[in-house]
Motif scaffolding. Structure first.
Motif, PDB file in Angstrom:
ATOM      1  N   PRO A  90      43.713  34.296  48.090  1.00 28.19           N
ATOM      2  CA  PRO A  90      43.378  35.714  48.255  1.00 28.19           C
ATOM      3  C   PRO A  90      43.840  36.536  47.045  1.00 28.19           C
ATOM      4  CG  PRO A  90      44.867  34.963  50.007  1.00 28.19           C
ATOM      5  CD  PRO A  90      44.669  33.826  49.087  1.00 28.19           C
ATOM      6  N   HIS A  91      42.982  37.494  46.665  1.00 28.53           N
ATOM      7  CA  HIS A  91      43.311  38.326  45.516  1.00 28.53           C
ATOM      8  C   HIS A  91      42.555  39.645  45.549  1.00 28.53           C
ATOM      9  CE1 HIS A  91      39.773  36.027  44.184  1.00 28.53           C
ATOM     10  NE2 HIS A  91      39.460  37.130  43.503  1.00 28.53           N
ATOM     11  N   GLY A  92      42.985  40.537  44.693  1.00 31.15           N
ATOM     12  CA  GLY A  92      42.340  41.828  44.528  1.00 31.15           C
ATOM     13  C   GLY A  92      42.959  42.526  43.338  1.00 31.15           C
ATOM     14  N   TYR A  93      42.420  43.694  43.008  1.00 33.37           N
ATOM     15  CA  TYR A  93      42.970  44.483  41.910  1.00 33.37           C
ATOM     16  C   TYR A  93      42.701  45.952  42.166  1.00 33.37           C
ATOM     17  CZ  TYR A  93      38.194  44.961  40.135  1.00 33.37           C
ATOM     18  OH  TYR A  93      36.853  45.245  40.024  1.00 33.37           O
ATOM     19  N   ARG A  94      43.384  46.794  41.425  1.00 30.14           N
ATOM     20  CA  ARG A  94      43.137  48.237  41.433  1.00 30.14           C
ATOM     21  C   ARG A  94      43.309  48.735  40.008  1.00 30.14           C
ATOM     22  NH1 ARG A  94      42.383  52.128  44.824  1.00 30.14           N
ATOM     23  NH2 ARG A  94      42.952  50.892  46.625  1.00 30.14           N
ATOM     24  N   ILE A  95      42.333  49.509  39.539  1.00 34.26           N
ATOM     25  CA  ILE A  95      42.378  50.075  38.190  1.00 34.26           C
ATOM     26  C   ILE A  95      43.373  51.229  38.192  1.00 34.26           C
ATOM     27  CG2 ILE A  95      41.042  51.227  36.378  1.00 34.26           C
ATOM     28  CD1 ILE A  95      40.375  48.190  36.920  1.00 34.26           C
ATOM     29  N   THR A  96      44.303  51.223  37.230  1.00 31.30           N
ATOM     30  CA  THR A  96      45.332  52.265  37.160  1.00 31.30           C
ATOM     31  C   THR A  96      45.148  53.200  35.964  1.00 31.30           C
ATOM     32  OG1 THR A  96      46.802  50.715  36.007  1.00 31.30           O
ATOM     33  CG2 THR A  96      47.043  50.890  38.409  1.00 31.30           C
ATOM     34  N   SER A  97      44.268  52.867  35.037  1.00 27.04           N
ATOM     35  CA  SER A  97      43.982  53.734  33.892  1.00 27.04           C
ATOM     36  C   SER A  97      42.784  54.631  34.231  1.00 27.04           C
ATOM     37  CB  SER A  97      43.675  52.893  32.659  1.00 27.04           C
ATOM     38  OG  SER A  97      42.637  51.961  32.927  1.00 27.04           O
ATOM     39  N   ALA A  98      42.537  55.647  33.398  1.00 24.27           N
ATOM     40  CA  ALA A  98      41.427  56.572  33.647  1.00 24.27           C
ATOM     41  C   ALA A  98      40.096  55.839  33.728  1.00 24.27           C
ATOM     42  CB  ALA A  98      41.380  57.640  32.559  1.00 24.27           C
ATOM     43  N   THR A  99      39.871  54.862  32.851  1.00 28.27           N
ATOM     44  CA  THR A  99      38.689  54.005  32.885  1.00 28.27           C
ATOM     45  C   THR A  99      39.116  52.595  32.529  1.00 28.27           C
ATOM     46  OG1 THR A  99      38.151  54.418  30.572  1.00 28.27           O
ATOM     47  CG2 THR A  99      37.116  55.872  32.206  1.00 28.27           C
ATOM     48  N   ALA A 100      38.252  51.645  32.805  1.00 26.93           N
ATOM     49  CA  ALA A 100      38.547  50.257  32.449  1.00 26.93           C
ATOM     50  C   ALA A 100      37.252  49.513  32.170  1.00 26.93           C
ATOM     51  CB  ALA A 100      39.325  49.559  33.561  1.00 26.93           C
ATOM     52  N   ASP A 101      37.383  48.504  31.345  1.00 22.26           N
ATOM     53  CA  ASP A 101      36.292  47.629  30.961  1.00 22.26           C
ATOM     54  C   ASP A 101      36.806  46.213  31.194  1.00 22.26           C
ATOM     55  OD1 ASP A 101      34.090  46.451  29.759  1.00 22.26           O
ATOM     56  OD2 ASP A 101      34.480  47.282  27.767  1.00 22.26           O
ATOM     57  N   LEU A 102      36.195  45.496  32.146  1.00 25.62           N
ATOM     58  CA  LEU A 102      36.658  44.160  32.510  1.00 25.62           C
ATOM     59  C   LEU A 102      35.560  43.133  32.297  1.00 25.62           C
ATOM     60  CD1 LEU A 102      37.562  46.083  35.336  1.00 25.62           C
ATOM     61  CD2 LEU A 102      39.023  44.102  35.382  1.00 25.62           C
ATOM     62  N   LEU A 103      35.915  42.005  31.726  1.00 22.42           N
ATOM     63  CA  LEU A 103      35.017  40.877  31.597  1.00 22.42           C
ATOM     64  C   LEU A 103      35.366  39.892  32.705  1.00 22.42           C
ATOM     65  CD1 LEU A 103      32.790  39.614  29.813  1.00 22.42           C
ATOM     66  CD2 LEU A 103      34.627  38.339  28.679  1.00 22.42           C
ATOM     67  N   MET A 104      34.359  39.442  33.464  1.00 21.06           N
ATOM     68  CA  MET A 104      34.568  38.485  34.548  1.00 21.06           C
ATOM     69  C   MET A 104      33.797  37.213  34.242  1.00 21.06           C
ATOM     70  SD  MET A 104      33.114  38.567  38.429  1.00 21.06           S
ATOM     71  CE  MET A 104      31.545  37.943  37.860  1.00 21.06           C
ATOM     72  N   ILE A 105      34.460  36.077  34.410  1.00 24.88           N
ATOM     73  CA  ILE A 105      33.820  34.777  34.270  1.00 24.88           C
ATOM     74  C   ILE A 105      34.115  34.000  35.545  1.00 24.88           C
ATOM     75  CG2 ILE A 105      33.712  32.628  32.958  1.00 24.88           C
ATOM     76  CD1 ILE A 105      34.877  34.271  30.569  1.00 24.88           C
ATOM     77  N   CYS A 106      33.072  33.493  36.177  1.00 25.57           N
ATOM     78  CA  CYS A 106      33.243  32.679  37.383  1.00 25.57           C
ATOM     79  C   CYS A 106      32.538  31.346  37.180  1.00 25.57           C
ATOM     80  CB  CYS A 106      32.648  33.377  38.607  1.00 25.57           C
ATOM     81  SG  CYS A 106      33.581  34.803  39.161  1.00 25.57           S
ATOM     82  N   THR A 107      33.214  30.286  37.631  1.00 29.22           N
ATOM     83  CA  THR A 107      32.615  28.968  37.546  1.00 29.22           C
ATOM     84  C   THR A 107      32.859  28.201  38.841  1.00 29.22           C
ATOM     85  OG1 THR A 107      32.472  26.933  36.237  1.00 29.22           O
ATOM     86  CG2 THR A 107      34.639  27.988  36.347  1.00 29.22           C
ATOM     87  N   PRO A 108      31.836  27.576  39.415  1.00 31.24           N
ATOM     88  CA  PRO A 108      30.455  27.578  38.950  1.00 31.24           C
ATOM     89  C   PRO A 108      29.796  28.945  39.147  1.00 31.24           C
ATOM     90  CG  PRO A 108      30.586  26.495  41.075  1.00 31.24           C
ATOM     91  CD  PRO A 108      31.995  26.815  40.653  1.00 31.24           C
ATOM     92  N   GLY A 109      28.567  29.061  38.669  1.00 33.44           N
ATOM     93  CA  GLY A 109      27.817  30.309  38.779  1.00 33.44           C
ATOM     94  C   GLY A 109      27.297  30.553  40.181  1.00 33.44           C
ATOM     95  N   GLY A 110      26.765  31.741  40.389  1.00 34.87           N
ATOM     96  CA  GLY A 110      26.141  32.089  41.666  1.00 34.87           C
ATOM     97  C   GLY A 110      26.638  33.383  42.270  1.00 34.87           C
TER      98      GLY A 110
END
Length: 153
Positions: A90-110
């Protein structure tokens, strides 16, 4: 086979809290090997606390700051930081800066199917009052092997 998509060829979806998710590479482009996406979001954006049953996930925070939870750990992720989130944890996140730019990579795809199911393709007209409801999010999660285990943290 090589696949190339310029920024204007990448599908952009309206996502949680008015953020944007761009599908950079999907499972069709990578023969099912991975999905690569990019989030542009604002302070407070946070998905429900969840578990991936099909894929491992990697987040790189290109710009901004965030809190990340994985199992019982809470960690700060700073600009340029990267985190690996294995499936079935289990996981999650919360953005704490005014804006954010995140790159996500998941394997396998779908997993892009979940974003497409619940998000709104930004090349189409925005329906009045559009929102990603808890029911739609739960439906999309269920269809694509995600388990929502709690509200955003």
């Amino acid at each position: 086979m090589m696949y190339l998509a310029q920024p204007d060829q990448q599908q952009k979806l309206e996502w949680l809290d008015g953020g944007q998710f761009a599908v950079l590479l999907d499972s069709a482009a990578t023969d099912g090997q991975l999905t690569v996406g990019r989030f542009s979001v604002a302070k407070g954006e946070a998905p429900p606390y969840h578990v991936h049953t099909r894929e491992d996930e990697i987040f790189m925070l290109i710009k901004g700051t965030a809190l990340v939870w994985s199992d019982d750990q809470e960690l700060e992720l700073s600009e340029g930081g990267i985190v690996y989130l294995p499936k079935n944890v289990p996981h999650g996140y919360r953005i704490t800066s005014a804006t954010a730019d995140l790159l996500m990579i998941c394997t396998p795809g779908g997993i892009e199917g979940m974003f497409r199911h619940a998000g709104r393709d930004m090349s189409t007209a925005r329906p009045e009052g559009f929102e990603i409801s808890k029911d739609l999010m739960a439906e999309a999660a269920d269809l694509y092997g995600q388990i929502i285990v709690g509200p955003p943290r």
